[in-house]
Every structure is written in C-alpha cells, then in structure tokens.
Motif scaffolding. Structure first.
Motif, PDB file in Angstrom:
ATOM      1  N   CYS A   1       3.069  78.297 -60.807  1.00  0.00           N
ATOM      2  CA  CYS A   1       4.028  77.290 -60.344  1.00  0.00           C
ATOM      3  C   CYS A   1       4.440  76.320 -61.441  1.00  0.00           C
ATOM      4  O   CYS A   1       5.075  75.303 -61.163  1.00  0.00           O
ATOM      5  CB  CYS A   1       3.441  76.501 -59.183  1.00  0.00           C
ATOM      6  N   MET A   8       2.734  74.162 -63.160  1.00  0.00           N
ATOM      7  CA  MET A   8       2.197  72.812 -63.031  1.00  0.00           C
ATOM      8  C   MET A   8       1.289  72.467 -64.200  1.00  0.00           C
ATOM      9  O   MET A   8       0.781  71.348 -64.278  1.00  0.00           O
ATOM     10  CB  MET A   8       1.407  72.680 -61.717  1.00  0.00           C
ATOM     11  N   THR A  55       8.624  73.516 -61.079  1.00  0.00           N
ATOM     12  CA  THR A  55       7.838  73.739 -59.868  1.00  0.00           C
ATOM     13  C   THR A  55       8.736  73.726 -58.629  1.00  0.00           C
ATOM     14  O   THR A  55       8.645  74.601 -57.766  1.00  0.00           O
ATOM     15  CB  THR A  55       6.768  72.637 -59.738  1.00  0.00           C
ATOM     16  N   GLU A  56       9.615  72.720 -58.561  1.00  0.00           N
ATOM     17  CA  GLU A  56      10.481  72.578 -57.389  1.00  0.00           C
ATOM     18  C   GLU A  56      11.342  73.813 -57.191  1.00  0.00           C
ATOM     19  O   GLU A  56      11.544  74.280 -56.068  1.00  0.00           O
ATOM     20  CB  GLU A  56      11.411  71.362 -57.541  1.00  0.00           C
ATOM     21  N   ASP A  57      11.878  74.351 -58.312  1.00  0.00           N
ATOM     22  CA  ASP A  57      12.748  75.518 -58.203  1.00  0.00           C
ATOM     23  C   ASP A  57      11.976  76.745 -57.763  1.00  0.00           C
ATOM     24  O   ASP A  57      12.473  77.557 -56.980  1.00  0.00           O
ATOM     25  CB  ASP A  57      13.431  75.793 -59.547  1.00  0.00           C
ATOM     26  N   VAL A  79       9.365  76.772 -55.905  1.00  0.00           N
ATOM     27  CA  VAL A  79       9.160  76.607 -54.463  1.00  0.00           C
ATOM     28  C   VAL A  79      10.427  76.997 -53.703  1.00  0.00           C
ATOM     29  O   VAL A  79      10.394  77.724 -52.722  1.00  0.00           O
ATOM     30  CB  VAL A  79       8.765  75.150 -54.130  1.00  0.00           C
ATOM     31  N   ARG A  80      11.567  76.531 -54.213  1.00  0.00           N
ATOM     32  CA  ARG A  80      12.830  76.837 -53.531  1.00  0.00           C
ATOM     33  C   ARG A  80      13.164  78.316 -53.562  1.00  0.00           C
ATOM     34  O   ARG A  80      13.935  78.808 -52.734  1.00  0.00           O
ATOM     35  CB  ARG A  80      13.967  76.025 -54.170  1.00  0.00           C
ATOM     36  N   HIS A 118       2.985  76.971 -52.204  1.00  0.00           N
ATOM     37  CA  HIS A 118       1.658  76.781 -52.788  1.00  0.00           C
ATOM     38  C   HIS A 118       0.864  75.805 -51.906  1.00  0.00           C
ATOM     39  O   HIS A 118       1.261  74.660 -51.749  1.00  0.00           O
ATOM     40  CB  HIS A 118       1.868  76.198 -54.194  1.00  0.00           C
ATOM     41  N   PRO A 121      -2.058  73.676 -51.981  1.00  0.00           N
ATOM     42  CA  PRO A 121      -2.859  73.278 -53.144  1.00  0.00           C
ATOM     43  C   PRO A 121      -4.316  72.988 -52.818  1.00  0.00           C
ATOM     44  O   PRO A 121      -4.684  72.761 -51.659  1.00  0.00           O
ATOM     45  CB  PRO A 121      -2.153  72.012 -53.617  1.00  0.00           C
ATOM     46  N   GLY A 163      -3.349  68.451 -50.346  1.00  0.00           N
ATOM     47  CA  GLY A 163      -2.089  67.751 -50.619  1.00  0.00           C
ATOM     48  C   GLY A 163      -1.457  67.067 -49.434  1.00  0.00           C
ATOM     49  O   GLY A 163      -0.227  66.978 -49.340  1.00  0.00           O
ATOM     50  N   ALA A 183      10.028  69.773 -45.039  1.00  0.00           N
ATOM     51  CA  ALA A 183      10.631  71.042 -45.451  1.00  0.00           C
ATOM     52  C   ALA A 183      12.133  71.070 -45.174  1.00  0.00           C
ATOM     53  O   ALA A 183      12.883  71.768 -45.852  1.00  0.00           O
ATOM     54  CB  ALA A 183       9.945  72.194 -44.733  1.00  0.00           C
ATOM     55  N   HIS A 186      14.197  69.059 -45.947  1.00  0.00           N
ATOM     56  CA  HIS A 186      14.902  68.538 -47.112  1.00  0.00           C
ATOM     57  C   HIS A 186      15.495  69.667 -47.952  1.00  0.00           C
ATOM     58  O   HIS A 186      16.577  69.521 -48.519  1.00  0.00           O
ATOM     59  CB  HIS A 186      13.927  67.698 -47.946  1.00  0.00           C
ATOM     60  N   ILE A 187      14.786  70.789 -48.054  1.00  0.00           N
ATOM     61  CA  ILE A 187      15.327  71.871 -48.891  1.00  0.00           C
ATOM     62  C   ILE A 187      15.855  73.040 -48.066  1.00  0.00           C
ATOM     63  O   ILE A 187      16.340  74.012 -48.621  1.00  0.00           O
ATOM     64  CB  ILE A 187      14.285  72.405 -49.904  1.00  0.00           C
ATOM     65  N   ARG A 218       2.641  73.383 -43.411  1.00  0.00           N
ATOM     66  CA  ARG A 218       3.699  72.846 -44.274  1.00  0.00           C
ATOM     67  C   ARG A 218       4.286  73.947 -45.140  1.00  0.00           C
ATOM     68  O   ARG A 218       5.502  74.052 -45.301  1.00  0.00           O
ATOM     69  CB  ARG A 218       3.115  71.739 -45.153  1.00  0.00           C
ATOM     70  N   LEU A 257       8.382  76.216 -45.181  1.00  0.00           N
ATOM     71  CA  LEU A 257       9.310  76.498 -46.272  1.00  0.00           C
ATOM     72  C   LEU A 257       9.884  77.913 -46.165  1.00  0.00           C
ATOM     73  O   LEU A 257      10.663  78.323 -47.014  1.00  0.00           O
ATOM     74  CB  LEU A 257       8.598  76.339 -47.623  1.00  0.00           C
ATOM     75  N   SER A 317       2.250  66.917 -54.607  1.00  0.00           N
ATOM     76  CA  SER A 317       2.380  67.626 -53.341  1.00  0.00           C
ATOM     77  C   SER A 317       3.851  67.700 -52.911  1.00  0.00           C
ATOM     78  O   SER A 317       4.284  68.695 -52.340  1.00  0.00           O
ATOM     79  CB  SER A 317       1.550  66.908 -52.273  1.00  0.00           C
ATOM     80  N   ARG A 328       6.388  67.892 -54.918  1.00  0.00           N
ATOM     81  CA  ARG A 328       6.989  68.965 -55.717  1.00  0.00           C
ATOM     82  C   ARG A 328       6.754  70.322 -55.064  1.00  0.00           C
ATOM     83  O   ARG A 328       7.619  71.185 -55.044  1.00  0.00           O
ATOM     84  CB  ARG A 328       6.388  68.994 -57.118  1.00  0.00           C
TER      85      ARG A 328
END
Lengths: 237, 290
Positions: A51, A53, A72-74, A76-77, A82, A84, A88, A102, A104-105, A149, A153, B175, B177
């Motif tokens: 990821c 990180m 990382t964000e991309d 995930v998208r 992940h 964690p 988290g 979730a 949000h994206i 969570r 996604l 988290s 991210r």
C-alpha cells in the motif's frame, strides 16, 4: 488461476534498516493467501509496502496495472482494502460514521447503501451499536468494524493484518467464519497476515512463509498443514 | 442594571468575533496540532481586500462573499505551496514559518494600503433596536452572521461525507488514507475554511476597531484565549470559549480593572485555564477501551 496482485522484488526500509528482501508474491484471484512467520519476519511490512505506506522498491501489479508508485489513497481507490494492524478505529466517530466514511470515495451511492445493509447482515452486532462511539466498542467489535469498513469500500482485494490479535478464541472463530463467507459470497480475494498459523491455514488456500524479510517457502496450505517438519520449524506447532 | 445588560450585549458581540477567530485556530489545530499564529494577519489582509472592493464600488454583501472565497482559496494555496513541503519538518520550523507569514502579511498590507487607520463600513445600522438602548442592530447583526456561519459549518461537518472525511483525517490520518481519503487535501481544505472564517471575523471586527494592518493583534489574543478556555481541540468548545471571553472581558473591564487592562485579563484567563483545566472547560480527554 490468474493473479489479482503480483509482487516482484519487493524490498522495504524503516529508516536505514531494511525490513524486506526481494519478496515475490502471487495473490490469486478469488483465493485466500496467507503470509505466515514469526514476530519481525516482515509480515506487516509486506502489507504496508504493497500500500506504499513505507519506503520501498520493487514492482506491484494489480490486474496488470502497475501500482508501485501510486499513493496509498489511490491504491485503496483501485480496490485494495487494507485492514490495518491495531484496527485503525476512528474512536471519536460513531460506528455509522466509521462506515459512512466510505461514501466519500464511492460514486455509486445506491450500491453503497446496499453494501451498508450487507455489512450489517454480516455483523449484526455493529447494527446494534450503530450510534455508539467507536472508541467504546470492545476489541472484537472494533475488529469487526475494521473489516466492515474495508468491506464498505467494495474492494476486490482485502489485506488483513492479524485479525485475531488480542481477541478471545470464540470471537476469533466468529470473525474467521465471516471472513470465509465474505471471500466466498463477495468474491473478494484476500491476503491475510497471521501469528495464529493454525487458524490462517484453515482459511487460506495458499501460504507464504516469511523469515527475516525473505520468503523461505510457499505452497498450497494443505501441503504445509501436512508437513510436520515444516510446521515445527517455522510455525511452532 | 441597564449598564450591566449593555455590557453583556457588547460582550456577546465581541465574543462572536473571538469565537470566529478561535474556530479558525481550532480548525487548523485539530488536524495538524499546530497553532497558526498568522491567523489574525491573514484575516486582516482579507479585510483589506474587502475594503478595496467596497472602495471600488462593489456592494457590501458581494464584497463580503467574494472576500470569503478569496480567503478560502488563499488559505488553500498557503497550505499547498508553503506548508505541504514542511509536512515532516520539526515543530519549531513551522512556528517560525507561521511567524514569517504573520510579518509578511502585515508588511505587504502596510505597503499596499499604508498603516493609517481606515474606516470600514458596517452593513448594519448602528441604531438602537428596541428603543431601550440595550441592543443595537449592529450588535445583533454581528452575532447573527456568526451564528449563521456556525450553523453552516455544523451542517457541513455533520451531514456531508466531505466533512466526515475531514474529521476522519484529523483524527487518524493513516487510517483515513486506508479509506481512500486524500488526507493532505483535507488539511488544505481545513486551511481554506480557517482562512475563510478568519476573513469573516476580520470584516465583522473592522467597523468596531477600524481597519489597519495591526488591527488583529489584540483580537488574536482574545481568540486564542477563547480557544484555550473552551478547549483547543474542541470546535464547539472554542466557540463557547470565545463568547465567554467576550462577556467576561467586558464585565471585568467595566466593573473591576478598567478598560486598559482588558487584554491582560485575557492572558490571565489563558494561564488560569492552562493551570487548572489544561484541556479547556469543554475539552474532553477521550476515553477509549483497549
């Protein structure tokens, strides 16, 4: 079987010290792959490196797309969720807000609402606690929330970092049962990191054994399960 | 009695402005753990922009809206261009950076508009509202604008997914991210909002204290006091703190210590709160199970 994620020559560093040495992994589409090994073998680092990180080199390819240099964000998208180490949890948000994050994206609002229902079907306990602050949940519930969570996604690949950590055996069994159902019903591929080797071998169909940042063995989980010397040498049981 | 009520109303009016400044400080503090010392000067600069627009014949409320927008994008820009490269810098470097911003804005404003004080128009008439000499339209207007802004912000943070993403990013960046939130942009957005809120504070206070490049110096101290009294990590507390400081400052000023020592009283409050209740009156120490 085709691979959903291919990892080639993955190395990672924490400051000056190197934690991973040229890892090669193939995560199969629709399957469950386990990364096993002792403390400090580089299991968590592998997930974090995938990821982006941590500082890393090597290539990671998801469905033919090179994601080695994405943020990382991309990543995930692109469908990698992940879960964690340490879960988290957003402690000051409610359970519902943790899940709604979730949105949000997600472009597909309707599908996201349906996923929310689905998540509550998998984890009815979270529905009971929907308006509670996530920080007040028990450890097991927080782990469920972390998986939930990730599920929100709508991922194609889930990276799970020690979902059994610090939990009572009964809760762990429950969570692993749900993970299996998610894998089968939602067709989510999984890469799972575990200390609890016996548990992971039950769930996984393919296994990589890690020792001090290197892959020392890989193969179908049945092979590892049935090979006593291997188990004794690396898994301690 | 009449005098007492007048002082309370005046205190609430000032408090509304301190609340805005405090909220701007908290907005940046919760997501980055830093106090933006340039908050006041940024607000002052925005107020000068508004003044220039009104001077050029732009209607007040148009200038008001435009200024908030310009301030928002200005804040966003500052975070992207100046602070993002300093993401991993030590705290001291950031403090120096904030102080540099403060003096740069102060100097540029002085250079363009000079240090002589200017009158800033108020959209609200100063006439008495109920004919009993207690509340003026100007005072009610200031409080109303603040409350509208607070309402909009509450709706934004509570009911939109973008607001939720900002809260998540402030709470647990790594988290967030992993939920696909572009944390760095959320910080920029926080700067934009803080800057916009500051601009509102500047435009509300300018008719009262007159416009000049140093007008926000004292206001920032009061805002800071408000934020600390209410709890620097708690937006609603900071707003309440702003109002509390405004009212107390006025009462103590007119009954006990006189107007000259008002600003010192704000500092005394800061020290008192830090000594007795470091998290602020409404600050919670978050309890969590492990």
């Amino acid at each position: 079987m085709t691979a959903i994620l291919q990892v080639k020559g993955l190395s990672a560093w924490y400051g000056q010290s190197r934690a991973l040495f040229d890892l090669d992994l193939n995560i199969e589409q629709g399957g469950v792959t386990a990364l096993l090994g002792a403390n400090g073998a580089g299991k968590t680092t592998s997930l974090r490196a995938i990821c982006n990180m941590v500082r890393r080199t090597g290539t990671t390819t998801m469905d033919g797309t090179d994601i080695s240099r994405r943020t990382t964000e991309d990543i995930v998208r692109l469908g990698v969720a992940h879960v964690p180490e340490g879960r988290g949890t957003f402690v000051a948000l409610t359970v519902e807000e943790n899940l709604r994050l979730a949105f949000h994206i997600r472009r597909d609002r309707k599908a996201a609402e349906r996923d929310m229902e689905k998540v509550f079907a998998y984890f009815p306990r979270l529905k009971e606690r929907i308006h509670q602050q996530a920080g007040t949940l028990s450890g097991g519930e927080q782990q469920m929330l972390a998986v939930a969570r990730a599920l929100m996604l709508a991922p194609r690949l889930m990276l799970l970092d020690e979902p059994s950590f610090g939990l009572a055996p009964l809760i762990v069994q429950e969570i692993f049962r749900i993970l299996r159902r998610i894998n089968e019903d939602e067709k989510v591929s999984m890469l799972i990191v575990e200390q609890n080797a016996a548990l992971a071998l039950e769930l996984a169909d393919h296994v990589y054994l890690l020792e001090t940042g290197k892959v020392v063995m890989s193969g179908p989980s049945d092979m590892v399960k049935n090979d006593e010397t291997l188990r004794k040498a690396y898994l301690g049981y | 009695m009449e005098f007492f009520i007048q002082q309370i109303v005046a205190g609430l009016t000032n408090g509304a402005i301190y609340a805005c400044v405090a909220l701007g400080l908290v907005m940046i503090y919760v997501s980055t753990d830093h106090i933006n010392f340039a908050q006041g000067e940024m607000a002052m600069f925005a107020t000068f922009l508004a003044w220039a627009m009104i001077d050029a014949g732009v209607p007040y409320w148009v200038a008001f809206g435009l200024t908030i927008m310009v301030a928002f994008f200005g804040g966003l820009f500052i975070q992207r261009v100046i602070l993002k490269p300093l993401e991993n810098a030590p705290v001291l470097a950031l403090v120096v950076c904030f102080i540099a911003l403060l003096s740069i804005f102060n100097a540029i404003a002085g250079m363009i508009w000079s240090f002589t004080i200017k009158q800033f128009p108020s959209p609200f008439p100063s006439r008495d509202l109920f004919g009993n000499g207690l509340v003026s339209a100007q005072q009610l207007g200031v409080v109303a604008v603040t409350l509208v802004m607070l309402g909009l912000l509450t709706v934004f943070f509570r009911y939109t997914t973008l607001g939720l993403a900002m809260r998540a990013a402030a709470q647990n960046a790594s988290s967030a991210r992993l939920m696909g939130v572009r944390v760095s942009w959320m910080l920029a957005l926080g700067w934009g909002l803080a800057s916009g809120i500051g601009a509102i504070a500047g435009m509300l206070v300018a008719p009262i204290v007159f416009l000049d490049p140093n007008m926000m110096a004292g206001i920032l101290v009061y805002g800071f006091a408000g934020a600390l009294v209410g709890g620097i990590a708690n937006p609603l507390g900071a707003v309440a703190g702003g109002f509390i400081v405004g009212v107390l400052e006025n009462l103590v000023g007119s009954y006990i210590i006189g107007n000259e020592l008002k600003l010192s009283f704000a500092l005394v409050m800061v020290i008192g709160v830090l000594l007795l209740k470091p998290a602020g009156l409404f600050g919670r120490v978050i309890v969590r199970r492990v």
